[in-house]
Design a protein around this motif. Structure first.
Motif, PDB file in Angstrom:
ATOM      1  N   CYS A   1      -4.931  -1.036  -2.193  1.00  0.00           N
ATOM      2  CA  CYS A   1      -4.744   0.342  -3.262  1.00  0.00           C
ATOM      3  C   CYS A   1      -5.741   0.556  -4.335  1.00  0.00           C
ATOM      4  O   CYS A   1      -6.101   1.877  -4.310  1.00  0.00           O
ATOM      5  CB  CYS A   1      -3.331  -0.032  -4.138  1.00  0.00           C
ATOM      6  SG  CYS A   1      -2.044  -0.201  -3.042  1.00  0.00           S
TER       7      CYS A   1
ATOM      8  N   VAL B   1       0.753  -1.143  -0.065  1.00  0.00           N
ATOM      9  CA  VAL B   1      -0.025  -0.018   0.169  1.00  0.00           C
ATOM     10  C   VAL B   1       0.756   1.143  -0.062  1.00  0.00           C
ATOM     11  O   VAL B   1       0.629   2.184  -0.678  1.00  0.00           O
ATOM     12  CB  VAL B   1      -0.930   0.136   1.168  1.00  0.00           C
ATOM     13  CG1 VAL B   1      -1.698   1.330   1.338  1.00  0.00           C
ATOM     14  CG2 VAL B   1      -1.971  -0.973   0.992  1.00  0.00           C
TER      15      VAL B   1
ATOM     16  N   ASN C   1      -0.586   0.454  -9.194  1.00  0.00           N
ATOM     17  CA  ASN C   1      -1.935   0.067  -8.554  1.00  0.00           C
ATOM     18  C   ASN C   1      -2.627   1.435  -8.438  1.00  0.00           C
ATOM     19  O   ASN C   1      -3.865   1.131  -8.844  1.00  0.00           O
ATOM     20  CB  ASN C   1      -1.442  -0.336  -7.006  1.00  0.00           C
ATOM     21  CG  ASN C   1      -0.970  -1.653  -7.004  1.00  0.00           C
ATOM     22  OD1 ASN C   1      -1.168  -2.519  -7.705  1.00  0.00           O
ATOM     23  ND2 ASN C   1      -0.191  -2.023  -5.933  1.00  0.00           N
ATOM     24  N   TYR C   2      -1.971   2.435  -8.029  1.00  0.00           N
ATOM     25  CA  TYR C   2      -2.727   3.823  -8.034  1.00  0.00           C
ATOM     26  C   TYR C   2      -3.166   4.234  -9.426  1.00  0.00           C
ATOM     27  O   TYR C   2      -4.319   4.940  -9.445  1.00  0.00           O
ATOM     28  CB  TYR C   2      -2.078   4.579  -7.138  1.00  0.00           C
ATOM     29  CG  TYR C   2      -2.097   4.180  -5.735  1.00  0.00           C
ATOM     30  CD1 TYR C   2      -3.245   3.887  -4.988  1.00  0.00           C
ATOM     31  CD2 TYR C   2      -0.702   3.899  -5.180  1.00  0.00           C
ATOM     32  CE1 TYR C   2      -2.965   3.866  -3.662  1.00  0.00           C
ATOM     33  CE2 TYR C   2      -0.708   3.527  -3.713  1.00  0.00           C
ATOM     34  CZ  TYR C   2      -2.004   3.525  -3.237  1.00  0.00           C
ATOM     35  OH  TYR C   2      -1.663   2.999  -1.655  1.00  0.00           O
TER      36      TYR C   2
ATOM     37  N   GLY D   1       3.735   0.711  -6.869  1.00  0.00           N
ATOM     38  CA  GLY D   1       2.562   1.858  -6.464  1.00  0.00           C
ATOM     39  C   GLY D   1       2.171   2.554  -7.717  1.00  0.00           C
ATOM     40  O   GLY D   1       0.748   2.904  -7.635  1.00  0.00           O
TER      41      GLY D   1
END
Length: 220
Positions: A121, A85, A169-170, A166
């Motif tokens: 996420c 996360v 995911n985001y 990251g």
């Protein structure tokens, strides 16, 4: 005068079928005892040294706790989920899982923790998209047609790209789909399948490592 020298090395042992050669050395050197009589022997430890410093020492302490605690395995999954996360590097944790829990359980823990982290996420990204109005840049959105027509295949390809986890995911969580219907199943399956080889490789690598300290030293 009675002079005694002690050197104590603690190794927690084995867990989950995997070798745990945790080599934090608790060294007690130059323990001098002075005897005035048989009943007055009092050892004095002049120095207790824990080798390791900084990030490596912190990770070793965390891994030692996970290896000895009854809830160490779910604790590891939770920790890996938090790292996912936060977008932090996962390889040190994933390789160490093989050293602590063995190749099989280490790989399973890697896979579960990372996949759950990717799903969280998604939830965080969708929240900011809905409540805060965050969205993909317009210049990039026009290139995302394959993602909207064949989401699973395209997400798998994106997952295999050399981008930080990251970002993937985001970034995917902010994509706008028709009727705002995000393909959660496709996202989850793509995250699971794309991370499976790396989870297994890390589990096997950790299982074959000479010691947990060497794993941390190599990847930090």
């Amino acid at each position: 005068m009675i002079h005694q020298d002690f050197h104590l090395s603690l190794s927690p042992g084995l867990r989950g079928g995997g070798p745990l050669a945790f080599h934090n050395q608790y060294a007690i050197d130059s323990c001098n005892t002075t005897a005035l009589g048989a009943s007055d022997i009092a050892p004095h430890a002049e120095m207790v040294e824990v080798h390791g410093s900084g990030k490596a020492a912190a990770l070793l302490l965390v891994f030692e706790t996970l290896s000895s605690h009854p809830l160490g395995f779910p604790g590891f999954i939770f920790l890996l989920m938090l790292f996912t996360v936060a977008g932090l590097p996962l390889t040190p944790l994933q390789v160490s899982a093989g050293a602590i829990f063995g190749a099989i359980w280490g790989s399973i823990g890697n896979q579960v923790g990372k996949t759950l982290g990717c799903v969280i996420c998604l939830c965080i990204g969708r929240y900011f998209k809905t409540v805060r109005g965050w969205k993909m840049p317009e210049w990039l959105d026009k290139y995302l047609l394959p993602l909207k027509t064949r989401p699973f295949e395209t997400m798998c390809l994106i997952r295999l790209s050399p981008l930080p986890l990251g970002v993937k995911n985001y970034g995917l969580s902010l994509v706008h789909f028709p009727d705002d219907h995000f393909p959660v199943v496709a996202y989850t399956c793509a995250a699971f399948l794309s991370s499976l080889p790396h989870s297994i490789i890390c589990g096997i690598a950790g299982r074959g490592a000479s010691s947990l300290a060497d794993v941390v030293k190599q990847y930090t």
